[in-house]
Design an enzyme around this catalytic site. Structure first.
Site, PDB file in Angstrom:
ATOM      1  CB  CYS A   1      -1.004  -0.017   1.115  1.00  0.00           C
ATOM      2  SG  CYS A   1      -2.238   1.175   0.920  1.00  0.00           S
TER       3      CYS A   1
ATOM      4  CG  HIS B   1      -3.854  -3.207   3.030  1.00  0.00           C
ATOM      5  ND1 HIS B   1      -2.918  -2.894   3.826  1.00  0.00           N
ATOM      6  CD2 HIS B   1      -4.137  -2.059   2.460  1.00  0.00           C
ATOM      7  CE1 HIS B   1      -2.678  -1.767   4.070  1.00  0.00           C
ATOM      8  NE2 HIS B   1      -3.561  -1.024   3.085  1.00  0.00           N
TER       9      HIS B   1
ATOM     10  CD  GLU C   1      -1.909  -6.265   5.315  1.00  0.00           C
ATOM     11  OE1 GLU C   1      -1.418  -6.625   4.102  1.00  0.00           O
ATOM     12  OE2 GLU C   1      -1.726  -4.992   5.497  1.00  0.00           O
TER      13      GLU C   1
END
Lengths: 211, 252
Positions: free
Chosen positions: A82, A187, A189
């Site tokens: 990001c 992202h 994650e």
């Protein structure tokens, strides 16, 4: 023995999710807040929440700005996520003019609201991986990943763009790779199963064992 | 193409998830960790935690729940309730939250929005609005978990807040909350006309049809649901499959 992966921590936001995902993938984590924390690592993640300017200043003040450049030139792998991906480029206009790490030519611009209708780009959007990084393409092409950003990277170096995303008709780089340097605008994650698969493959690609 | 987000909303009081009607009369419905994991595995696009008694304790008490969620639920987490300062925001982000939702503090001090957006980025700052309909075209903003009126016109307030840097709006209808009688579509439409940031509709969902109506008749970006999930009337998987079959862009 588990491999240790570095995560740059300049105190600006949620890095817990990245930490936990790495642990889930069977790595140990070293938090990096200064140049001396870089020794002995082969992979570092540069996460990102917040504003480019603050992050850039922190990288300078901790000397990580030069530290990360040296790390990469010596063969280390760096993954920017990001804001972290945006920091890999040359500059940004977020709240003033700020300098990035400059690994890849290009600038960070704000989405033009007249083109994309809504800023920030928040939500799940599908990512098209191209054949420049075929293993990613085979694994998660066209899957939805989570984006949350108001800025995107604009680069002439199309060879380094390994995935794109279309936001209301506007296409922008969703992932980049130049040598040892990788970037994901989304992202991983925060992208559920698709993100976990992608990150696993990233570590396979960079040759880092997770057992 | 960007997908419609189905967000699971968990109002938290102490160790419990609770649910009320019109933001009051709350009942315990379950354990936050158990419910969060269930919704994550069932396909929730985001989780939204709101500390509904934060004002009583003068702070947000959800760090531990957020930490636990961040350790095994790899989707975005938004946390709200009692956030008063950029220090509070940092604490929650460091615990594992991706976004924070703020109402009372920014009504009292709108500059907090700008301060927070400059440090953490607008995309991190969700403006939470509790709107109660007064008459046609006029909704009043409430604070303090829907307990206190402010005399402020919601339509004026959202414009100001977005100008100050709010990146997203969580728009809760106080009238519709917990009633399962459908969303306040007028409210959602009117706010959509005024701001260019994503809007999360909250309050009133009782059926998949309510969601379909909301998506068809308004331009909201996301739906936050609570009652139908916590009382096992619908599952996220079921909702998404039906939306997909009806041609809506959803993540499966």
């Amino acid at each position: 023995m588990k491999t240790e992966v570095g995560i740059v921590d300049i105190g600006l936001g949620n890095i817990k999710s990245v930490i936990h995902l790495l642990i889930k993938l069977n790595f140990t984590v070293r938090l990096i807040s200064s140049i001396s924390d870089l020794d002995g690592l082969s992979v570092i993640i540069l996460p990102g929440v917040g504003a480019f300017g603050d992050a850039s200043k922190k990288l300078f003040s901790t000397k990580l700005f030069d530290g990360l450049k040296q790390f990469v030139s010596k063969g280390g792998f760096l993954l920017g996520i990001c804001l972290g991906m945006q920091l890999l480029f040359e500059s940004s206009q977020e709240f003033g003019f700020h300098k990035g790490l400059g690994f890849i030519e290009g600038k960070v611009n704000k989405f033009d609201i007249s083109l994309v209708k809504q800023v920030p780009h928040i939500g799940w959007n599908n990512v098209n991986f191209n054949s420049k990084e075929d293993s990613f393409r085979k694994l998660v092409n066209n899957s939805d990943f989570y984006f949350v950003h108001s800025y995107y990277v604009l680069t002439k170096e199309k060879d380094f763009v390994i995935a794109t995303c279309n936001y209301n008709g506007f296409e922008f780089p969703a992932a980049v790779r130049k040598g040892n340097v990788f970037g994901f605008q989304f992202h991983p994650e925060k992208s559920g199963a698709a993100g976990i698969k992608l990150l696993k493959q990233f570590f396979v690609l960079v040759g880092v064992k997770n057992e | 193409m960007k997908k419609v987000r189905i967000i699971s909303r968990l109002d938290v009081k102490g160790p419990n998830v609770v649910k009320g009607i019109n933001l009051e009369g709350i009942r315990v419905v379950g354990d936050p960790n158990v419910l969060s994991e269930k919704y994550y595995l069932d396909g929730a696009d985001e989780l939204l935690y709101v500390d509904v008694v934060a004002s009583l304790y003068e702070r947000n008490n959800l760090s531990h729940i957020v930490e636990r969620a961040a350790s095994n639920l790899f989707i975005p987490l938004t946390v709200g309730g009692g956030i008063r300062s950029t220090e509070d925001i940092l604490t929650l982000l460091r615990s594992g939250a991706d976004k924070v939702s703020i109402n009372t503090s920014v009504i009292k001090n709108p500059n907090l929005i700008t301060e927070a957006a400059e440090i953490f980025g607008s995309q991190c700052i969700v403006l939470s609005v509790e709107a109660k309909k007064i008459n046609e075209g006029f909704w009043e903003a409430y604070i303090d978990g829907g307990r206190e009126k402010t005399g402020i016109n919601v339509l004026d307030w959202v414009k100001k807040a977005v100008d100050l840097g709010a990146g997203e709006i969580l728009l809760t209808s106080v009238d519709k909350d917990g009633t399962k009688s459908g969303f306040d579509l007028d409210l959602l439409r009117e706010v959509s006309k005024i701001v260019d940031v994503p809007i999360i509709a909250s309050g009133g969902c009782g059926s998949i049809n309510d969601i379909i109506r909301c998506l068809t008749e308004t331009s909201v970006d996301a739906i936050a649901i609570a009652t139908v999930l916590h009382y096992n009337l619908l599952s996220i998987n079921q909702i998404k499959k039906e939306l997909f079959n009806k041609g809506f862009p959803v993540r499966l």
